[in-house]
Design an enzyme around this catalytic site. Sequence first.
Site, PDB file in Angstrom:
ATOM      1  N   GLU A  79      28.808  52.813  45.578  1.00 17.97           N
ATOM      2  CA  GLU A  79      27.722  52.232  44.794  1.00 17.97           C
ATOM      3  C   GLU A  79      26.809  51.404  45.692  1.00 17.97           C
ATOM      4  O   GLU A  79      27.253  50.822  46.681  1.00 17.97           O
ATOM      5  CB  GLU A  79      28.314  51.354  43.685  1.00 17.97           C
ATOM      6  CG  GLU A  79      29.072  52.186  42.679  1.00 17.97           C
ATOM      7  CD  GLU A  79      29.723  51.383  41.558  1.00 17.97           C
ATOM      8  OE1 GLU A  79      29.943  51.965  40.499  1.00 17.97           O
ATOM      9  OE2 GLU A  79      30.021  50.188  41.751  1.00 17.97           O
ATOM     10  N   CYS A  91      21.566  46.211  48.525  1.00 12.41           N
ATOM     11  CA  CYS A  91      22.946  45.870  48.886  1.00 12.41           C
ATOM     12  C   CYS A  91      23.680  47.200  49.027  1.00 12.41           C
ATOM     13  O   CYS A  91      23.821  47.942  48.046  1.00 12.41           O
ATOM     14  CB  CYS A  91      23.546  45.006  47.779  1.00 12.41           C
ATOM     15  SG  CYS A  91      25.286  44.659  48.029  1.00 12.41           S
ATOM     16  N   CYS A 130      37.913  49.799  50.375  1.00 14.06           N
ATOM     17  CA  CYS A 130      37.827  48.764  51.419  1.00 14.06           C
ATOM     18  C   CYS A 130      39.141  48.655  52.160  1.00 14.06           C
ATOM     19  O   CYS A 130      40.216  48.847  51.590  1.00 14.06           O
ATOM     20  CB  CYS A 130      37.470  47.409  50.805  1.00 14.06           C
ATOM     21  SG  CYS A 130      37.162  46.160  52.083  1.00 14.06           S
ATOM     22  N   CYS A 153      40.771  41.389  49.395  1.00 12.53           N
ATOM     23  CA  CYS A 153      40.416  40.102  48.789  1.00 12.53           C
ATOM     24  C   CYS A 153      40.784  40.154  47.304  1.00 12.53           C
ATOM     25  O   CYS A 153      40.419  41.091  46.603  1.00 12.53           O
ATOM     26  CB  CYS A 153      38.922  39.834  48.963  1.00 12.53           C
ATOM     27  SG  CYS A 153      38.418  39.933  50.685  1.00 12.53           S
ATOM     28  N   CYS A 184      38.128  40.600  44.354  1.00 10.79           N
ATOM     29  CA  CYS A 184      37.090  41.613  44.509  1.00 10.79           C
ATOM     30  C   CYS A 184      37.495  42.930  43.861  1.00 10.79           C
ATOM     31  O   CYS A 184      38.594  43.442  44.109  1.00 10.79           O
ATOM     32  CB  CYS A 184      36.817  41.816  46.002  1.00 10.79           C
ATOM     33  SG  CYS A 184      35.735  43.210  46.321  1.00 10.79           S
ATOM     34  N   GLY A 210      33.242  47.794  50.866  1.00  7.15           N
ATOM     35  CA  GLY A 210      33.736  47.931  52.236  1.00  7.15           C
ATOM     36  C   GLY A 210      33.425  46.751  53.133  1.00  7.15           C
ATOM     37  O   GLY A 210      32.562  45.931  52.830  1.00  7.15           O
ATOM     38  N   GLU A 211      34.171  46.662  54.224  1.00  8.03           N
ATOM     39  CA  GLU A 211      33.958  45.628  55.248  1.00  8.03           C
ATOM     40  C   GLU A 211      33.153  46.271  56.385  1.00  8.03           C
ATOM     41  O   GLU A 211      33.686  47.100  57.136  1.00  8.03           O
ATOM     42  CB  GLU A 211      35.318  45.099  55.730  1.00  8.03           C
ATOM     43  CG  GLU A 211      35.303  44.314  57.025  1.00  8.03           C
ATOM     44  CD  GLU A 211      34.330  43.144  57.043  1.00  8.03           C
ATOM     45  OE1 GLU A 211      34.502  42.214  56.246  1.00  8.03           O
ATOM     46  OE2 GLU A 211      33.394  43.156  57.866  1.00  8.03           O
ATOM     47  N   SER A 260      31.746  35.664  54.212  1.00  9.41           N
ATOM     48  CA  SER A 260      32.349  35.294  52.927  1.00  9.41           C
ATOM     49  C   SER A 260      33.485  34.330  53.237  1.00  9.41           C
ATOM     50  O   SER A 260      34.558  34.752  53.664  1.00  9.41           O
ATOM     51  CB  SER A 260      32.911  36.531  52.227  1.00  9.41           C
ATOM     52  OG  SER A 260      31.864  37.391  51.906  1.00  9.41           O
ATOM     53  N   LEU A 261      33.238  33.049  53.029  1.00 11.36           N
ATOM     54  CA  LEU A 261      34.207  32.046  53.467  1.00 11.36           C
ATOM     55  C   LEU A 261      35.183  31.684  52.334  1.00 11.36           C
ATOM     56  O   LEU A 261      36.377  31.816  52.475  1.00 11.36           O
ATOM     57  CB  LEU A 261      33.459  30.808  53.976  1.00 11.36           C
ATOM     58  CG  LEU A 261      34.298  29.773  54.693  1.00 11.36           C
ATOM     59  CD1 LEU A 261      34.947  30.342  55.938  1.00 11.36           C
ATOM     60  CD2 LEU A 261      33.436  28.556  55.068  1.00 11.36           C
ATOM     61  N   HIS A 262      34.655  31.183  51.256  1.00 10.08           N
ATOM     62  CA  HIS A 262      35.395  30.891  50.009  1.00 10.08           C
ATOM     63  C   HIS A 262      36.462  29.803  50.099  1.00 10.08           C
ATOM     64  O   HIS A 262      36.875  29.274  49.064  1.00 10.08           O
ATOM     65  CB  HIS A 262      36.000  32.154  49.395  1.00 10.08           C
ATOM     66  CG  HIS A 262      34.989  33.249  49.187  1.00 10.08           C
ATOM     67  ND1 HIS A 262      33.759  33.023  48.624  1.00 10.08           N
ATOM     68  CD2 HIS A 262      35.002  34.567  49.519  1.00 10.08           C
ATOM     69  CE1 HIS A 262      33.071  34.153  48.584  1.00 10.08           C
ATOM     70  NE2 HIS A 262      33.798  35.094  49.139  1.00 10.08           N
ATOM     71  N   ASN A 268      31.682  36.496  39.131  1.00 11.94           N
ATOM     72  CA  ASN A 268      31.684  37.501  38.066  1.00 11.94           C
ATOM     73  C   ASN A 268      33.115  37.956  37.845  1.00 11.94           C
ATOM     74  O   ASN A 268      33.666  38.641  38.696  1.00 11.94           O
ATOM     75  CB  ASN A 268      30.853  38.702  38.494  1.00 11.94           C
ATOM     76  CG  ASN A 268      29.534  38.239  39.012  1.00 11.94           C
ATOM     77  OD1 ASN A 268      28.713  37.755  38.255  1.00 11.94           O
ATOM     78  ND2 ASN A 268      29.349  38.323  40.317  1.00 11.94           N
ATOM     79  N   CYS A 276      27.952  40.656  42.762  1.00  9.70           N
ATOM     80  CA  CYS A 276      28.840  40.477  43.903  1.00  9.70           C
ATOM     81  C   CYS A 276      30.308  40.602  43.509  1.00  9.70           C
ATOM     82  O   CYS A 276      30.767  39.948  42.584  1.00  9.70           O
ATOM     83  CB  CYS A 276      28.609  39.065  44.422  1.00  9.70           C
ATOM     84  SG  CYS A 276      28.177  39.043  46.101  1.00  9.70           S
TER      85      CYS A 276
END
Length: 347
Positions: free
Chosen positions: A94, A107, A114, A118, A121, A165-166, A220-222, A296, A339
């Site tokens: 997508e 995007c 992936c 995570c 995700c 994906g990374e 992407s730290l989080h 989300n 996201c």
Amino acid sequence: MKEKKKDIRALTKEQLQDFFVAQGDKSFRGSQVYEWLWNKSAHSFEDMTNISKATRQMMEDNFVINHIRVDQMQRSSDGTIKNAVRLHDDLTVESVLIPTKKRTTACVSSQVGCSLDCRFCATATLKRMRNLNPDEIYDQVVAIDNESRLYFDKPLSNIVFMGMGEPLMNYNNVMKSIEKITSKEGLGMSSKRITISTSGVPKMIKKLADDETKVKLAVSLHSAIDEIRTTIMPFNATFPLVDLQEALEYWYEKTKSRITYEYIVWEGINDTRKDAEALVKFCKYVPCKVNLIEYNPIDDGVFQQASSEATSMYENMLERNGITVTVRRSRGKDIDAACGQLANKSS
Ligand code: SF4
């Protein structure tokens, strides 16, 4: 057994020129075909109208053009568009077009599924099936550029590798796609308008810096606390924050390009003062800005958006410490295009 035909877009311009010379034609023919493939996004050899019929047939006999197909396009009430993209082997990824007043951003996905896991995700629920080829990444961008012109009357202005994906786990193909996106035979976009968003693979961040690609970097730290980051992003056990910090310092020293940290605040996971203080400390290592992103939910109930008080606490603390912070509302929630929501639900 009949030999499988090669995707013509796997060839570089020089390889195409050599191919035509070997066929007794001119190397210029290779340049003409290259332009059809990349600048004009030809879907078939038949489209190449300034090439002779015999040459088109000869290409047909030797190659295929594995173009993507947008199977389904969904439009959100906020204008966001999500494409379900069918690949030549019937797998699906997508990509999303995010319009704002000033810009339209694509995007794009870099892998089917992936490699990482995570916990928050949706893509992580799909196992990694394969890396996307450079032309499959490029085609997603072209499809979105066309939609941007059609629906918003302007060309695509920015690209972020933040879909499925990374990107740093498919490094070579992502770099080749960027070469096409920025080349004059491709879309001719500036690399400064392209952001690689990574979950933080230290070795590859250093490579990206060494390769002088001039793209921007988002991480992407989080969480800036190892124990917490490892529970939400398990690969952090292998690439702990100290290694990430060192790679980011290396990146900044080489590129002088400010880093963006993507950060979601979840209820009961990273919504305390201690969490925010750790982020402020991490932000001091290299010049950066922070995007606090609205979450989300992906239906599992474990991860819930933190209270607005918690988000404000983060915002105030970052601002007090002189760190640029933006609170980002999510776009395209009603079509699962926001996201962390990309999981091929539309296919
Ligand atoms: S957040 Fe990114 S790196 Fe993590 S699982 Fe999802 S797609 Fe992969």
